[in-house]
Write a protein that holds these residues in place. Structure first.
Motif: not given
Length: 163
Positions: A107-112, A123-125, A129-132
């Protein structure tokens, strides 16, 4: 441009970082299902009492770094819930951790596109935060053997992926 043969090194190092493993373990320990033993026969309490969290995570980190880590086969349990159908669960907490990192990657690393380690970390953080803010349970759709076959096939195509 980054060396294509080393493009996963930063992510691999992040996953193997002791702080990352500790956060992942802490999340599993906070899961109410963590009180039942996983396929390895251990509960979070067993890990804390027998080996200690630092020793357990150091061993896990060493296995990951050496490429020796092999998850336990999945075990399905049906848990009755009032007013609902039986819910299949897979009890190895480590599989949940792996899936969480898979979601982060997909959801984040391959798309960024990250031009620096700081941008990647930001981006990871942000994703964490969004997941939490809105965590979701995992729904398993493939057997571990299917996943590992696909992963092995993928790793054979990546030059220098001897992790």
């Amino acid at each position: 441009m980054a060396d294509p043969g080393r493009r996963f090194d930063d992510l691999f190092n992040f996953v193997c970082d002791p702080a990352t493993l500790f956060v992942a373990f802490d999340r599993v320990a906070g899961n109410t299902g963590s009180r039942t033993p996983g396929v390895d026969g251990l509960t979070v309490a067993d890990v804390e009492e027998r080996v200690g969290i630092p020793g357990f995570l150091d061993d896990l980190r060493a296995q990951l770094r050496q490429g020796a880590f092999r998850p336990q086969p999945l075990r399905e349990r049906k848990i009755p819930k009032p007013g609902m159908h039986f819910t299949a669960t897979y009890s190895s907490w480590l599989n949940q951790v792996e899936r969480w990192f898979g979601l982060l990657t997909d959801q984040k690393l391959r798309r960024g596109v990250h031009r620096s380690i700081q941008a990647l970390e930001k981006d990871i953080r942000g994703w964490i935060a969004a997941w939490n803010a809105n965590p979701r349970p995992f729904n398993w759709t493939k057997a571990a053997d299917e996943i590992f076959e696909r992963l092995a096939s993928y790793l054979q195509r990546i030059p220098g992926s001897a992790h």
